[in-house]
Design a protein around this motif. Structure first.
Motif, mmCIF file in Angstrom:
data_model
loop_
_atom_site.group_PDB
_atom_site.id
_atom_site.type_symbol
_atom_site.label_atom_id
_atom_site.label_comp_id
_atom_site.label_asym_id
_atom_site.label_seq_id
_atom_site.Cartn_x
_atom_site.Cartn_y
_atom_site.Cartn_z
ATOM 1 N N ASN A 127 0.826 -1.213 0.000
ATOM 2 C CA ASN A 127 0.000 0.000 0.000
ATOM 3 C C ASN A 127 0.859 1.260 0.000
ATOM 4 O O ASN A 127 0.539 2.235 -0.693
ATOM 5 C CB ASN A 127 -0.921 -0.001 1.220
ATOM 6 N N GLU B 276 2.373 1.704 -3.451
ATOM 7 C CA GLU B 276 1.368 2.189 -4.401
ATOM 8 C C GLU B 276 1.103 3.680 -4.218
ATOM 9 O O GLU B 276 0.992 4.421 -5.212
ATOM 10 C CB GLU B 276 0.067 1.398 -4.221
ATOM 11 N N THR C 104 4.228 5.737 -5.472
ATOM 12 C CA THR C 104 4.716 5.563 -6.850
ATOM 13 C C THR C 104 3.637 5.585 -7.922
ATOM 14 O O THR C 104 3.884 6.091 -9.028
ATOM 15 C CB THR C 104 5.484 4.229 -6.976
ATOM 16 N N SER C 105 2.452 5.066 -7.624
ATOM 17 C CA SER C 105 1.479 4.902 -8.711
ATOM 18 C C SER C 105 0.108 5.506 -8.445
ATOM 19 O O SER C 105 -0.745 5.487 -9.332
ATOM 20 C CB SER C 105 1.316 3.408 -9.037
ATOM 21 N N SER C 106 -0.147 6.022 -7.247
ATOM 22 C CA SER C 106 -1.458 6.608 -6.981
ATOM 23 C C SER C 106 -1.568 7.974 -7.655
ATOM 24 O O SER C 106 -0.732 8.857 -7.416
ATOM 25 C CB SER C 106 -1.676 6.757 -5.470
ATOM 26 N N PRO C 107 -2.586 8.187 -8.506
ATOM 27 C CA PRO C 107 -2.688 9.466 -9.215
ATOM 28 C C PRO C 107 -3.176 10.616 -8.343
ATOM 29 O O PRO C 107 -3.014 11.782 -8.726
ATOM 30 C CB PRO C 107 -3.698 9.167 -10.328
ATOM 31 N N TRP D 7 -0.289 12.387 -4.353
ATOM 32 C CA TRP D 7 0.621 13.531 -4.328
ATOM 33 C C TRP D 7 -0.111 14.863 -4.499
ATOM 34 O O TRP D 7 0.234 15.843 -3.810
ATOM 35 C CB TRP D 7 1.699 13.359 -5.399
#
Length: 304
Positions: free
Chosen positions: A65, A68, A71-74, A77
């Motif tokens: 989690n 994710e 690095t990859s959650s849109p 951030w």
């Protein structure tokens, strides 16, 4: 009373009674702390290591989690950025306004107690009520736009859906709602200032701004430090204002990290990812607070 039996000191009946009474008094507090703090914290740690949907099977994924989110959650951030932007705008404005009011409502102002109560009322008023009142005022057909059109013939932008104004609107509303607490903290510090020091500075020729920057602010720096720490912590956890004022919009421009956690856990039903985001927020708050305590040695002056 303490008695001896076989060389061992044993508590008397009175002491045993006092111990039972003490345990009786602290049991409700310990039970509440365990039920509403310790157990949820432990459960949040466990959940952050699992793929944990509200309904369905759970699977252990370790740090998946966290990876994710970073690095990859849109949306993670942008939400973190919104929280930081809100904090950077809200904290200095809150402190400056609170200090200004504390200085303004000095001993020479008649009825200052009444003004302090008036400024403190938004703090004790439920935040939901404050937000709903502001939402009614700021709507296109609300009070502010109506007065602007009537008095000046100017139609104001829709502050709640305009990307250039939405975050500023939330900051202004939050300052109005929260400045009263810091005002009272700083007022209490100002009332403890040694009059002799200020009088000595005036005898040496210091006036207004010089006294404020060289005497007043250094002497009340512990109170300013306390207000700064508490205000930063609360601002990083902002939720109700953007949730009710703008719904996080337009788009996701006003979605803070706490709102992202809420949406992830209850809207998208991913409790594991939400718990991981919550722990990242916790780490951020701890880190910022630790930096403040480290930096206080340079500007906070304590009386010894």
């Amino acid at each position: 009373m303490i008695t001896r039996r076989g060389g061992v000191r044993r508590p008397g009946a009175l002491q045993r009674t006092e111990q039972r009474q003490a345990f009786g008094f602290i049991t409700p507090a310990v039970a509440g702390l365990s039920l509403f703090t310790v157990i949820p914290v432990v459960l949040a740690i466990v959940m952050s290591l699992f793929d944990w949907p509200i309904f369905g099977e759970r699977a252990f994924i370790g740090l998946g989690n966290y990876v994710e989110l970073l690095t990859s959650s849109p949306d993670f951030w942008p939400a973190l950025r919104n929280s930081i932007v809100f904090t950077l705008l809200y904290v200095p404005v809150n402190l400056v306004v609170a200090l200004g009011l504390a200085l303004l409502l000095g001993p020479r102002i008649r009825g200052r107690a009444v003004f302090r109560v008036l400024f403190f009322i938004p703090v004790v008023t439920p935040i939901v009520a404050n937000v709903l009142v502001w939402k009614l005022i700021l709507q296109p057909d609300g009070l502010l736009n109506g007065l602007s059109q009537t008095m000046f013939g100017i139609e104001l932008p829709n502050f709640l859906v305009d990307a250039d104004w939405a975050m500023i609107t939330i900051v202004v509303m939050s300052v109005w709602s929260g400045m009263g607490y810091n005002m009272l903290v700083l007022t209490a510090a100002l009332e403890q200032l040694p009059v002799s020091v200020i009088e000595a500075a005036r005898i040496d020729g210091a006036r207004g701004w010089r006294i404020l920057t060289s005497i007043t602010i250094p002497l009340i720096s512990p109170a300013i430090f306390f207000a700064t720490v508490m205000t930063i912590i609360s601002s990083l956890q902002v939720f109700a204002q953007p949730q009710l004022l703008t719904g996080g919009g337009p788009g996701t421009s006003t979605v803070p990290l706490v709102m992202f956690i809420y949406n992830t856990g209850f809207k998208f039903q991913d409790l594991g990812l939400a718990a991981a985001a919550a722990w990242i927020l916790f780490a951020l708050i701890i880190g910022v607070t630790a930096l403040q305590f480290r930096a206080q040695k340079r500007w906070v002056h304590y009386e010894h």
